[in-house]
Scaffold this motif. Sequence first.
Motif, PDB file in Angstrom:
ATOM      1  N   PRO A 136      46.475  78.326  37.037  1.00 16.33           N
ATOM      2  CA  PRO A 136      46.121  78.051  38.433  1.00 16.33           C
ATOM      3  C   PRO A 136      47.306  78.141  39.387  1.00 16.33           C
ATOM      4  CG  PRO A 136      46.398  75.989  37.268  1.00 16.33           C
ATOM      5  CD  PRO A 136      46.580  77.087  36.244  1.00 16.33           C
ATOM      6  N   THR A 137      48.455  78.593  38.885  1.00 17.29           N
ATOM      7  CA  THR A 137      49.665  78.640  39.707  1.00 17.29           C
ATOM      8  C   THR A 137      49.417  79.337  41.036  1.00 17.29           C
ATOM      9  OG1 THR A 137      51.042  78.646  37.727  1.00 17.29           O
ATOM     10  CG2 THR A 137      52.071  79.365  39.781  1.00 17.29           C
ATOM     11  N   VAL A 138      48.695  80.461  40.999  1.00  7.14           N
ATOM     12  CA  VAL A 138      48.404  81.217  42.222  1.00  7.14           C
ATOM     13  C   VAL A 138      47.054  80.824  42.803  1.00  7.14           C
ATOM     14  CG1 VAL A 138      48.018  83.511  43.196  1.00  7.14           C
ATOM     15  CG2 VAL A 138      49.836  83.160  41.504  1.00  7.14           C
ATOM     16  N   SER A 139      46.036  80.735  41.956  1.00  7.20           N
ATOM     17  CA  SER A 139      44.673  80.490  42.447  1.00  7.20           C
ATOM     18  C   SER A 139      44.509  79.107  43.065  1.00  7.20           C
ATOM     19  CB  SER A 139      43.657  80.674  41.322  1.00  7.20           C
ATOM     20  OG  SER A 139      43.916  79.781  40.253  1.00  7.20           O
ATOM     21  N   TRP A 140      45.406  78.162  42.708  1.00  3.16           N
ATOM     22  CA  TRP A 140      45.384  76.839  43.318  1.00  3.16           C
ATOM     23  C   TRP A 140      46.598  76.620  44.211  1.00  3.16           C
ATOM     24  CZ3 TRP A 140      43.845  72.868  38.923  1.00  3.16           C
ATOM     25  CH2 TRP A 140      42.588  73.227  38.416  1.00  3.16           C
ATOM     26  N   ARG A 141      47.437  77.647  44.304  1.00  2.43           N
ATOM     27  CA  ARG A 141      48.648  77.607  45.137  1.00  2.43           C
ATOM     28  C   ARG A 141      49.495  76.361  44.829  1.00  2.43           C
ATOM     29  NH1 ARG A 141      49.101  80.662  49.626  1.00  2.43           N
ATOM     30  NH2 ARG A 141      47.646  81.982  48.470  1.00  2.43           N
ATOM     31  N   LEU A 142      49.937  76.271  43.588  1.00  5.64           N
ATOM     32  CA  LEU A 142      50.755  75.138  43.177  1.00  5.64           C
ATOM     33  C   LEU A 142      52.157  75.245  43.770  1.00  5.64           C
ATOM     34  CD1 LEU A 142      49.852  74.797  39.379  1.00  5.64           C
ATOM     35  CD2 LEU A 142      48.681  73.834  41.362  1.00  5.64           C
ATOM     36  N   SER A 143      52.769  74.117  44.004  1.00  2.00           N
ATOM     37  CA  SER A 143      54.158  74.107  44.451  1.00  2.00           C
ATOM     38  C   SER A 143      55.046  74.532  43.283  1.00  2.00           C
ATOM     39  CB  SER A 143      54.562  72.708  44.916  1.00  2.00           C
ATOM     40  OG  SER A 143      54.608  71.816  43.811  1.00  2.00           O
ATOM     41  N   ARG A 144      56.307  74.797  43.565  1.00  2.00           N
ATOM     42  CA  ARG A 144      57.220  75.218  42.493  1.00  2.00           C
ATOM     43  C   ARG A 144      57.341  74.150  41.421  1.00  2.00           C
ATOM     44  NH1 ARG A 144      62.321  78.191  45.602  1.00  2.00           N
ATOM     45  NH2 ARG A 144      61.121  79.951  46.438  1.00  2.00           N
ATOM     46  N   SER A 145      57.456  72.897  41.836  1.00  2.46           N
ATOM     47  CA  SER A 145      57.605  71.821  40.852  1.00  2.46           C
ATOM     48  C   SER A 145      56.331  71.658  40.031  1.00  2.46           C
ATOM     49  CB  SER A 145      57.968  70.509  41.549  1.00  2.46           C
ATOM     50  OG  SER A 145      56.944  70.107  42.444  1.00  2.46           O
ATOM     51  N   GLU A 146      55.167  71.805  40.678  1.00  3.90           N
ATOM     52  CA  GLU A 146      53.894  71.705  39.956  1.00  3.90           C
ATOM     53  C   GLU A 146      53.751  72.851  38.961  1.00  3.90           C
ATOM     54  OE1 GLU A 146      51.128  69.498  43.361  1.00  3.90           O
ATOM     55  OE2 GLU A 146      51.246  71.685  43.262  1.00  3.90           O
ATOM     56  N   ALA A 147      54.134  74.054  39.398  1.00 13.43           N
ATOM     57  CA  ALA A 147      54.042  75.226  38.524  1.00 13.43           C
ATOM     58  C   ALA A 147      54.977  75.078  37.328  1.00 13.43           C
ATOM     59  CB  ALA A 147      54.382  76.494  39.303  1.00 13.43           C
ATOM     60  N   ARG A 148      56.175  74.522  37.554  1.00 17.63           N
ATOM     61  CA  ARG A 148      57.109  74.312  36.448  1.00 17.63           C
ATOM     62  C   ARG A 148      56.550  73.297  35.449  1.00 17.63           C
ATOM     63  NH1 ARG A 148      61.199  74.591  40.475  1.00 17.63           N
ATOM     64  NH2 ARG A 148      61.162  72.314  40.674  1.00 17.63           N
ATOM     65  N   ALA A 149      55.967  72.216  35.968  1.00 19.19           N
ATOM     66  CA  ALA A 149      55.404  71.189  35.092  1.00 19.19           C
ATOM     67  C   ALA A 149      54.249  71.756  34.267  1.00 19.19           C
ATOM     68  CB  ALA A 149      54.940  69.999  35.924  1.00 19.19           C
ATOM     69  N   TYR A 150      53.382  72.528  34.917  1.00 24.20           N
ATOM     70  CA  TYR A 150      52.255  73.139  34.221  1.00 24.20           C
ATOM     71  C   TYR A 150      52.758  74.120  33.161  1.00 24.20           C
ATOM     72  CZ  TYR A 150      48.053  75.930  33.415  1.00 24.20           C
ATOM     73  OH  TYR A 150      47.001  76.595  32.816  1.00 24.20           O
ATOM     74  N   GLY A 151      53.702  74.967  33.552  1.00 23.57           N
ATOM     75  CA  GLY A 151      54.228  75.973  32.629  1.00 23.57           C
ATOM     76  C   GLY A 151      54.931  75.357  31.442  1.00 23.57           C
ATOM     77  N   SER A 152      55.653  74.261  31.672  1.00 24.66           N
ATOM     78  CA  SER A 152      56.386  73.604  30.585  1.00 24.66           C
ATOM     79  C   SER A 152      55.423  73.075  29.526  1.00 24.66           C
ATOM     80  CB  SER A 152      57.236  72.465  31.147  1.00 24.66           C
ATOM     81  OG  SER A 152      57.979  71.851  30.129  1.00 24.66           O
ATOM     82  N   LEU A 153      54.294  72.532  29.964  1.00 26.63           N
ATOM     83  CA  LEU A 153      53.303  72.039  29.005  1.00 26.63           C
ATOM     84  C   LEU A 153      52.642  73.193  28.261  1.00 26.63           C
ATOM     85  CD1 LEU A 153      51.416  69.180  30.908  1.00 26.63           C
ATOM     86  CD2 LEU A 153      53.478  69.046  29.512  1.00 26.63           C
ATOM     87  N   ARG A 154      52.244  74.188  29.006  1.00 21.06           N
ATOM     88  CA  ARG A 154      51.451  75.265  28.401  1.00 21.06           C
ATOM     89  C   ARG A 154      52.261  76.095  27.412  1.00 21.06           C
ATOM     90  NH1 ARG A 154      46.727  78.588  31.467  1.00 21.06           N
ATOM     91  NH2 ARG A 154      46.240  80.068  29.814  1.00 21.06           N
ATOM     92  N   ILE A 155      53.520  76.328  27.723  1.00 19.08           N
ATOM     93  CA  ILE A 155      54.328  77.208  26.877  1.00 19.08           C
ATOM     94  C   ILE A 155      54.624  76.581  25.518  1.00 19.08           C
ATOM     95  CG2 ILE A 155      56.635  76.446  27.571  1.00 19.08           C
ATOM     96  CD1 ILE A 155      57.405  79.428  27.753  1.00 19.08           C
ATOM     97  N   HIS A 156      54.579  75.237  25.457  1.00 20.23           N
ATOM     98  CA  HIS A 156      54.893  74.558  24.202  1.00 20.23           C
ATOM     99  C   HIS A 156      53.654  74.189  23.384  1.00 20.23           C
ATOM    100  CE1 HIS A 156      58.805  73.983  26.241  1.00 20.23           C
ATOM    101  NE2 HIS A 156      59.276  73.966  25.012  1.00 20.23           N
ATOM    102  N   LEU A 157      52.471  74.551  23.849  1.00 15.66           N
ATOM    103  CA  LEU A 157      51.254  74.161  23.131  1.00 15.66           C
ATOM    104  C   LEU A 157      51.223  74.710  21.709  1.00 15.66           C
ATOM    105  CD1 LEU A 157      48.320  74.459  25.694  1.00 15.66           C
ATOM    106  CD2 LEU A 157      49.393  72.401  24.798  1.00 15.66           C
TER     107      LEU A 157
END
Length: 386
Positions: free
Chosen positions: A270-291
Amino acid sequence: MTKVHGEWIGNEATQSLMRMFASKGHSIFFVGGCVRNALLGEPISDLDMATDALPETTMQLATADGLKAVPTGIEHGTITIITGDIPHEITTFRSDIATDGRHANVQFGTAPAEDAKRRDFTMNALYADSEGAVHDFVGGLEDLQMKRIRFIGDPEKRITEDYLRILRFFRFFAWYGNQSEGLDQEGLAACAKLSDGLSGLSAERIGAEMKKLLSAPDPSQAIAAMAHAGILSRILPGSDPKALAPLIHLEEGLKPDWTRRAVVLGGISPTVSWRLSRSEARAYGSLRIHLGSAEPAHELAYRLGRETARSILLCRAALFEQPLADSFETDLTLGSEADFPVKADDLMPEYQGKALGDTLRELEVKWIESQFALTRVELLASLKSG
């Protein structure tokens, strides 16, 4: 008559503001979230008010009384008056004369009953006067008591005025709805029928609404209903809600985290489709990449911090249907408090440049694999024995 109570309504600055309007012959009411939350016993965060005074009149009254007035939405009749360090968002009674599904052209009015009819849900159209007496023009009190999220009037008409109300319908159900009775079927059918209208909304509006929805104590039933109605796939393509309920069960005792919940929904980021802030995108990406990684709890906590590591492990457990280890919390504490004992100076001048970096990483891996048991002396000794 039903009344609301609380420090917020008896605050002298707020009461003085209401007297200012009344002294000039104008009516003014509290409306919306503050009235709803007061009746539910929930915290009051914002003071929204409605009046028969035109926006220009509201500005003039504030200026004459020496108050700060900000035209935060004057084209739609909204003026924010700050008094006693409290922002009061005051909007003139209005009705919609034309809408495009995102914005409305409004006509100012003088009757709260007409103003109520243009609002979204009955529980959000409750008004309270300066003494706290509640005025209900659309049956909102009964719906609030029954925890029914119901559109005012014709659901399809309400939705076509602003398609964001589709997402608000599910968000309000997650926060305030009766989970045992389920969603209002007429409203749900209208949301499903008109879901094409979501494509015309901005990413910012969709993202803001979804973050609020996913921050509810338990949004799993609302999200499942969205998926069944074909709405979730429109705003998060490829997502699947099946791991959300298990995640919420595992989260017991923890503060809700919309990022963690968005991760287990999966689908396109949702980084683009929800227009996340940089910090939100980093937090989301950090979780997803380690799944899908194999890093254990203590290593995740050491590298990413306790809270991020906990979220990754909770998401893994929910998605892959694996129980959390009994040592889960102990391992998180161990990793978050660990401090690698070997420094670059310990290896110089024997090691330089790339060799220095490679050796530090090699020793760090050994130390992590030992669950941080190896000491500085033992790690340095391992170089010589190797």
